[in-house]
Design a protein around this motif. Structure first.
Motif, short mmCIF file in Angstrom:
data_model
loop_
_atom_site.label_atom_id
_atom_site.label_comp_id
_atom_site.label_asym_id
_atom_site.label_seq_id
_atom_site.Cartn_x
_atom_site.Cartn_y
_atom_site.Cartn_z
N ASP A 2 2.85 7.23 -6.43
CA ASP A 2 1.62 8.11 -6.76
C ASP A 2 2.35 9.53 -6.33
OD1 ASP A 2 -0.01 6.29 -7.74
OD2 ASP A 2 -1.86 7.76 -7.65
N LEU A 3 2.89 9.69 -5.10
CA LEU A 3 3.33 10.79 -4.61
C LEU A 3 4.54 11.20 -5.58
CD1 LEU A 3 2.81 10.62 -0.94
CD2 LEU A 3 1.60 11.95 -2.52
N PHE A 18 0.88 -1.13 0.04
CA PHE A 18 0.05 -0.02 -0.13
C PHE A 18 0.89 1.30 -0.19
CE2 PHE A 18 -2.24 3.15 2.38
CZ PHE A 18 -3.64 3.34 1.59
N LEU A 19 2.05 1.21 0.79
CA LEU A 19 2.94 2.31 0.91
C LEU A 19 3.61 2.65 -0.44
CD1 LEU A 19 4.08 2.06 4.73
CD2 LEU A 19 2.37 3.70 3.72
N LEU A 44 -3.45 13.97 -0.32
CA LEU A 44 -2.14 14.57 0.12
C LEU A 44 -1.74 15.97 -1.00
CD1 LEU A 44 -0.22 11.43 1.17
CD2 LEU A 44 -1.15 13.54 2.54
N THR A 45 -1.99 15.54 -2.31
CA THR A 45 -1.29 16.59 -3.39
C THR A 45 -2.37 17.64 -3.69
OG1 THR A 45 -2.14 15.04 -5.08
CG2 THR A 45 -0.13 14.89 -4.42
N ALA A 67 -5.37 3.91 -1.83
CA ALA A 67 -3.87 4.54 -1.84
C ALA A 67 -4.10 5.67 -2.89
CB ALA A 67 -2.85 3.76 -2.66
N LYS A 68 -4.64 5.57 -4.13
CA LYS A 68 -4.72 6.95 -4.90
C LYS A 68 -5.49 7.79 -4.50
CE LYS A 68 -3.99 6.04 -9.32
NZ LYS A 68 -2.70 6.35 -9.44
N LEU A 114 -5.72 8.49 -1.27
CA LEU A 114 -5.07 9.16 -0.59
C LEU A 114 -4.09 10.23 -0.81
CD1 LEU A 114 -4.52 9.36 2.68
CD2 LEU A 114 -3.10 7.54 2.62
N ALA A 115 -3.42 9.71 -2.00
CA ALA A 115 -2.43 10.60 -2.95
C ALA A 115 -2.98 11.79 -3.36
CB ALA A 115 -1.75 9.66 -3.85
N HIS A 116 -4.19 11.64 -3.89
CA HIS A 116 -4.95 12.91 -4.45
C HIS A 116 -5.22 13.88 -3.22
CE1 HIS A 116 -9.17 14.83 -4.97
NE2 HIS A 116 -8.24 15.30 -6.17
N LEU A 173 1.23 4.17 -2.83
CA LEU A 173 1.13 5.55 -2.38
C LEU A 173 2.38 6.33 -2.87
CD1 LEU A 173 -0.59 7.50 -0.79
CD2 LEU A 173 0.52 6.95 1.41
#
Lengths: 259, 223
Positions: free
Chosen positions: B13-14, B6-7, B105-106, B98-99, B101-103, B10
């Protein structure tokens, strides 16, 4: 059921068997051949009686005058708008859990009818609001949540037809319909939770209606008429969709045989 | 095992978001530009702006989160890496999470940081910022989750980009209503408790269900 189905005999739950009795399109077509005319005639009779009684013979309201007669269209439309969406979500559940083939087609056909009913509910409400509240539209909790319901219907209609592979559209639209169900309790309880301009419910299951019988009877009959009309439209559209599907299959087969 | 995968997804993606910095900043720029258009249209009256600031910020945040949704799974569906992502051994729902969460965070987190300066520019006082940020902190993950679900569902559809706002906006209205109400410090005596509770309840509902729905969309799109 008179004849136990094989799956029930094997000791498995028979919910699926009962569900799938009507999953057969051929069986549905045999059913709709007499159900569709019956529903249509019943709807026309009820609508003529209910709207006739409501528009010409029921008393005018002591406060609202003749404008109260909009109720005989507005209230059935409002109830059908939410019930139609509940039906859409139920179809979504049947499709996701049991892969019921007719539920997908039914969801496809309920969508446009429900959207029109919701639009009519908003339009008649607006016509009723102008003389009573002095405004065509207010940003009241119930009005806003019904507007959101209208957009949910539009999203469902667009999504279910957006894929080249119809199965993908059915699946995505089922999930959307179930996610949108969150709007239904908001509509139902908006007049109770928030202090809004829209009047609270006059008819509930638990209390005596706060409405005179001379208005309640025409309202009930016209509601029955609109509900039967909704059912007739959906049945007719479903029948047409199945026949269209079959015609396409036959044409494809013929084209294949020629080639 | 699942956590490290998962990490990995993530982090990938980041890293992609970092390499395409201009694309990532586009949503933030849109947020600021959109917010600074309102004073031009409404006039610079501080009283009016102060009253409207929470609503303006919330609407701009909602629209800004919509911007990158189209590419959230779309770019990877096109170049085929979505198939690979689904093969790494994670359930599709966790790939989607995960995606999402990346969305957040960004997009969501930068919005959260820039919301305070924007609030001050729109005539907000120092005391307005805490409720605004509290509302946005619960609301932006919710918007990412709803948006991720819609982006997963329309994956591979004709006119998916047009369809996306039609699906997201009705579902996001409760978030907007409760979020803006929670941030609205100008109405005295309303308190900020109940609206934040509602947002938290919606978040608790969306956190498990939206990734599942998005995951089913991912699986259907790559099948």
């Amino acid at each position: 059921m008179i004849h136990p189905s094989p799956s029930a005999a094997a000791g498995r739950p028979s919910t699926g068997a009962l569900l799938h009795r009507f999953a057969n399109p051929g069986r549905f077509l045999r059913l709709s051949r007499w159900l569709f005319p019956l529903l249509s005639i019943a709807a026309i009779v009820c609508l003529a009686a209910g709207l006739g009684l409501g528009l010409f013979f029921s008393p005018a309201d002591w406060q609202q005058g003749d404008a109260v007669r909009i109720m005989y269209v507005h209230v059935p439309m409002a109830i059908l708008a939410s019930s139609g969406y509940a039906a859409l979500a139920l179809c979504g559940l049947l499709s996701l859990v049991w892969k019921h083939p007719l539920a997908d087609l039914a969801a496809m056909e309920i969508g446009p009818v429900g959207a029109v009913v919701t639009a009519l509910c908003l339009a008649t409400g607006s016509l009723w609001g102008k003389p009573m509240w002095g405004a065509w539209w207010v940003w009241d909790a119930r009005l806003t949540s019904v507007l959101v319901l209208f957009f949910l219907y539009l999203g469902h209609i667009a999504l279910i037809r957006a894929f080249d592979d119809p199965q993908r559209g059915f699946r995505a639209a089922s999930i959307l319909a179930i996610a949108g169900v969150i709007d239904l309790p908001i509509i139902k309880f908006s007049v109770a939770w928030w202090n809004t301009l829209h009047q609270p419910d006059s008819i509930t299951l638990t209390h005596a209606p706060s409405m005179a019988m001379s208005m309640l009877v025409p309202l009930a009959i016209s509601f029955a008429g609109f509900a039967l009309g909704f059912a007739a439209l959906v049945t007719g559209r479903l029948e047409a969709a199945i026949l269209e599907h079959r015609a396409q299959q036959i044409l494809t087969r013929r084209a294949g045989a020629r080639a | 095992m699942v956590l490290s995968l998962f990490l990995c997804v993530l982090a990938r993606d980041l890293r992609l978001a970092l390499r395409h910095g201009t694309d990532t900043l586009a949503a933030l720029l849109f947020f600021l530009l959109c917010g600074s258009l309102f004073p031009l249209a409404l006039g610079p009256s501080p009283d009016l702006l102060h009253r409207m600031a929470p609503g303006i910020i919330w609407v701009c945040a909602l629209l800004a989160t919509l911007l990158p949704l189209d590419r959230m799974f779309g770019a990877e569906l096109e170049d085929g890496s979505l198939d690979h992502l689904l093969l790494v051994g994670l359930p599709p729902a966790l790939v989607a999470l995960a995606k999402i969460l990346a969305h957040w965070l960004t997009t969501g987190l930068p919005l959260l940081i820039m919301a305070a300066p924007l609030s001050l520019m729109l005539g907000g006082k120092g005391s307005d910022i805490a409720p605004l940020l509290a509302g946005l902190a619960l609301g932006t993950p919710l918007l990412s989750l709803i948006g991720g679900m819609a982006a997963g569902l329309v994956l591979g559809a004709r006119r998916g980009g047009v369809l996306l706002p039609l699906l997201v906006l009705p579902l996001a209205t409760p978030v907007l209503i409760f979020g803006a109400a929670a941030s609205d410090a100008t109405v005295p005596g309303t308190g900020h408790g109940i609206e934040l509770d509602w947002l938290g309840a919606f978040l608790a509902l969306a956190l498990p269900s939206c990734p599942l729905a998005a995951g089913s969309g991912l699986r259907a799109a790559t099948a």
